[in-house]
Enzyme design. Structure first.
Site, mmCIF file in Angstrom:
data_model
loop_
_atom_site.group_PDB
_atom_site.id
_atom_site.type_symbol
_atom_site.label_atom_id
_atom_site.label_comp_id
_atom_site.label_asym_id
_atom_site.label_seq_id
_atom_site.Cartn_x
_atom_site.Cartn_y
_atom_site.Cartn_z
ATOM 1 N N ALA A 100 0.851 -1.183 0.000
ATOM 2 C CA ALA A 100 0.000 0.000 0.000
ATOM 3 C C ALA A 100 0.887 1.233 0.000
ATOM 4 O O ALA A 100 2.091 1.151 0.211
ATOM 5 C CB ALA A 100 -0.879 -0.010 1.242
ATOM 6 N N GLU A 103 1.740 -6.648 7.130
ATOM 7 C CA GLU A 103 0.970 -5.626 7.851
ATOM 8 C C GLU A 103 1.152 -5.687 9.359
ATOM 9 O O GLU A 103 1.129 -4.673 10.045
ATOM 10 C CB GLU A 103 -0.521 -5.752 7.509
ATOM 11 C CG GLU A 103 -0.881 -5.283 6.108
ATOM 12 C CD GLU A 103 -0.545 -6.273 5.006
ATOM 13 O OE1 GLU A 103 0.063 -7.335 5.293
ATOM 14 O OE2 GLU A 103 -0.893 -5.982 3.840
ATOM 15 N N GLY A 131 -0.704 -5.190 0.192
ATOM 16 C CA GLY A 131 -1.764 -4.982 -0.796
ATOM 17 C C GLY A 131 -1.388 -5.531 -2.160
ATOM 18 O O GLY A 131 -2.255 -5.942 -2.928
ATOM 19 N N GLU A 145 -2.166 -9.072 -2.128
ATOM 20 C CA GLU A 145 -3.628 -9.208 -2.128
ATOM 21 C C GLU A 145 -4.196 -9.022 -3.539
ATOM 22 O O GLU A 145 -5.150 -9.703 -3.917
ATOM 23 C CB GLU A 145 -4.250 -8.227 -1.130
ATOM 24 C CG GLU A 145 -3.961 -8.651 0.316
ATOM 25 C CD GLU A 145 -4.489 -7.659 1.334
ATOM 26 O OE1 GLU A 145 -4.055 -6.488 1.284
ATOM 27 O OE2 GLU A 145 -5.330 -8.037 2.164
#
Ligand SMILES: NC(=O)c1ccc[n+]([C@@H]2O[C@H](COP(=O)([O-])OP(=O)(O)OC[C@H]3O[C@@H](n4cnc5c(N)ncnc54)[C@H](O)[C@@H]3O)[C@@H](O)[C@H]2O)c1
Length: 699
Positions: free
Chosen positions: A66, A128, A105, A108
């Site tokens: 992210a 994370e 992310g 993901e």
């Protein structure tokens, strides 16, 4: 080729649409990238000529996470769940082509694709947890569906990465492409399109979740094995709840649970502390005001003087990264002992699988033992780690000045001696610097780099670069008694002793700090490190007295290695057990001072231990002995066990509120004296309604 926006383009190779992302340096999943990616998927799927889609990244890596600068700000652009809808919708297969690191992310996104193809050097992880968060875009629900619950628990609660081979074996990826990744992924996509559908989405692959339901004890077992390390921390516990939801709930409900728990974390003080610390650590590496000509010089060879506790560990740091070290001792016996300890340390690592026999020999071969101080002559960097004695250090530095080559850095590992005084015996005080490693020096990440009055800028710059090279986290500090870390610890130690004399016991003080999150309390640490004996010997040299310390030492209570110290230890055990003899000594100390012991509440213990630390830190900042408040946090987290998820003492002070702390200190000052007198910096910040985070040293 169609350029979708600044970050995404769309191309076609035969019947395969290729979406290429380009957001240097790490293709972070920023709002702009999400917008481009979503539009690229929309266009690719709208064209019936496309039979499959490949998603690939330019530059050195796949999407590596992210954009953490977006955290805590109002959301912009499409959210990840909208994006995943665009990836997962329709019937043609989507293949993620992964090189570099697919992180957070980024992984993901890859998990929302039907298939994953990767380069042999690619790595995968959901880190994370290291920011006190959990993968909030389906990672906790999709990853276990591919790799199984056990592997998912290990990966997500540690945040550690796995390599391509492990990813293939566990089912995370479908193929390793040893040739050109783009071509390989296109060929794979064509193969899948030709094979025909349906192409199951990861969200619909339930076989590993159904299998996990047969073994509901798996979560408790994992919690039992790791719970101690997670004590007090929300993120790993929330991750476990998400993984349980993955096994027990339908996918969409699992996603809702993940969302809810993610929101709790993102708003928690713990994650705020961890995100703050992430930046604090990077900030500590920056030294403002160095002359632009002060370029770090290349350190090719090192000499270490003294092969004791510290010298041996420091030597290992350099050998570990392939830098040759001349290790100099005063006599053969100490040299042999020091080398033996180094070898045993390596063998211990090897026995746990961390090194091969060949690695050990390579590293040992980089260490050149010597009994002659003249052998420092070839070294670019010299680090002195002999006994803590000013006369001896001056003698050594006088000789170093003679033997060291021009342009060498002369470092000292002293914990408490005045480095200006040491530098003054040389003709080149500009080359002298403190390199304060922490014990065990081969393990502890912190390095306090102590700039003395005359230390040249290039010596500071080079020392910072050396720290990075040997994998340490450095903070620049100034010459003062105890430098930064130990000076703050002394402030705590003095109050701790008063608390013992007024009515507390070591086990209560240790408990208050371990409950706060320290891995060990100060008395258990003293027992482990042999501090009772060290302090006692030092006092014998200076003639100082300390009733509790001296009484323990006189009874042979030298700590864990003696089976007794502040605590009692059963043979073969490191578990600290309260000991009536210690209680008796402490009570006698109270009697001698005419103090009637009283029960002291935990809250008072905590405030009296921690507020003097904060006060001392404020004085350190005002004296310019640290560059910034966040450096003090870095020092206490990496050197003294302050829990990372509490950000450090300065972050903690701001969280509580400096005004609240100042007011409480004024009360404590009335009761316990001027150690609680708020430092001028605290008064100034409170008057301005500010905290340490706002503090900037006047230029
Ligand atoms: N032990 C710690 O936790 C710690 C932490 C940080 C800094 N320090 C500092 O590091 C330094 C070394 O501490 P240590 O704990 O490693 O001590 P130590 O007693 O374990 O080792 C000192 C070594 O220096 C050698 N030595 C003494 N005189 C010498 C000479 N003239 N030439 C070559 N070698 C000589 C000794 O033989 C001994 O092996 C001290 O300044 C200490 O304050 C110690």
């Amino acid at each position: 080729m169609a350029q979708i926006n600044q970050f995404a383009s769309l191309d076609r190779v035969d019947s395969v649409a290729v979406i290429t992302l380009d957001n240097p340096p790490v293709n972070a999943l920023s709002a702009g990238l999400r917008t481009g990616l979503m539009e690229a998927f929309r266009q690719a799927k709208a064209d019936p000529a496309n039979k499959a889609i490949v998603l690939i990244c330019n530059g050195r890596t796949f999407i590596a996470g992210a954009d953490i600068s977006e955290f805590g700000k109002p959301p912009q652009g499409p959210g990840l769940s909208d994006l995943f809808g665009a990836i997962e919708g329709g019937s043609i297969p989507v293949v993620a082509a992964i090189h570099g690191t697919a992180l957070g992310g980024g992984l993901e996104v890859a998990l929302a694709c039907h298939y994953r193809v990767a380069s042999p050097s690619a790595r995968f992880g959901l880190p994370e947890v290291k920011l006190g968060l959990l993968p909030g875009a389906g990672g906790t629900q999709r990853l276990p569906r591919l790799v199984g619950i056990e592997k998912a628990m290990a990966m997500i609660t540690t945040g550690d990465m796995i390599g391509a081979k492990e990813a293939l074996d566990s089912g995370l990826i479908d193929e390793i492409e040893t040739g050109d990744l783009r071509q390989g992924a296109i060929a794979f996509a064509e193969k899948m399109a030709a094979k025909g559908g349906p192409h199951p989405l990861v969200r619909d692959r339930n076989d590993k979740m159904i299998a996990a339901r047969a073994n509901p004890g798996v979560f408790d077992e994992f919690r039992k094995a790791h719970g101690r390390r997670w004590r007090g921390q929300m993120a790993p516990n929330h991750i476990m709840k998400c993984l349980e939801a993955a096994v027990n709930l339908p996918f969409d409900q699992g996603i809702a649970e993940e969302r809810r728990l993610f929101q709790e974390l993102v708003n928690s003080d713990q994650s705020k502390a961890q995100r703050y610390f992430f930046f604090a650590e990077r900030e500590a590496a920056k030294i403002p005001g160095l002359s632009p000509d002060a370029k770090p010089v290349d350190i090719k060879t090192v000499a270490i003087i003294g092969a004791g506790t510290m010298g041996g560990g420091i030597t290992m740091n350099f050998a570990n990264v392939g830098i040759p070290v001349t290790l100099i001792e005063q006599d053969q016996k100490n040299l042999d002992r020091g080398l033996g300890v180094i070898r045993r340390n390596y063998e211990n690592t090897a026995s746990r699988g961390g090194l091969t026999a060949d690695d050990i020999e390579k590293r040992m071969a980089l260490i050149k033992p010597s009994l002659k101080l003249e052998d420092v002559a070839g070294a670019d960097l010299i680090i002195e780690a002999v006994y803590e004695n000013m006369g001896l250090k001056k003698e050594i530095f006088t000789k170093l000045d003679k033997f060291a080559k021009k342009g060498a850095i002369l470092g000292t590992n002293t914990s408490a001696l005045n480095i200006d005084e040491i530098a003054a015996v040389t003709s080149r005080p500009d080359a002298v610097i403190g390199l304060h490693f922490f014990s065990p020096a081969n393990v502890m990440r912190l390095l306090e780099i102590v700039r003395a009055a005359k230390t040249a800028d290039w010596v500071v710059a080079t020392s910072m670069a050396v720290a990075r090279k040997i994998n340490k986290v450095a903070a620049l500090v100034g010459v003062c008694d105890g430098f930064v870390g130990n000076r703050i610890m002394r402030a705590r130690g003095l109050q701790s002793e008063r608390l013992l004399i007024e009515g507390a016991l070591p086990q209560q003080i240790d408990k208050v700090l371990t409950e706060f999150g320290f891995p060990m309390g100060p008395y258990a640490v003293t027992d482990m490190g042999g501090g009772i004996e060290l302090g006692w010997r030092r006092r014998q040299e200076t003639g100082a007295k300390n009733f509790i310390g001296d009484s323990l030492a006189e009874r042979g209570r030298f700590g864990q290695k003696a089976g007794k110290g502040f605590y009692h230890y059963e043979p073969g055990s490191r578990a600290p057990l309260p000991d009536p003899e210690v209680e008796e000594i402490i009570k006698e100390a109270s009697r001698r001072e005419g103090i009637e012991r009283r029960p002291i509440p935990d809250q008072e213990i905590f405030e009296r231990l921690v507020y003097p630390m904060i006060n001392e830190a404020a004085k350190i900042l005002d004296e310019r002995m640290a560059l910034r408040a966040s450096d003090i946090d870095v020092i206490w987290v990496y050197g003294y066990g302050w829990p990372l998820w509490r950000g450090g003492p300065m972050f903690y002070a701001d969280l509580v509120g400096l005004k609240k702390i100042r007011d409480r200190m004024l009360e404590l000052q009335k009761l316990y004296g001027d150690v609680f007198k708020p430092a001028p910096l605290i008064e100034r910040l409170v008057a301005e309604g500010k905290g340490f985070a706002d503090y900037k040293a006047a230029a």
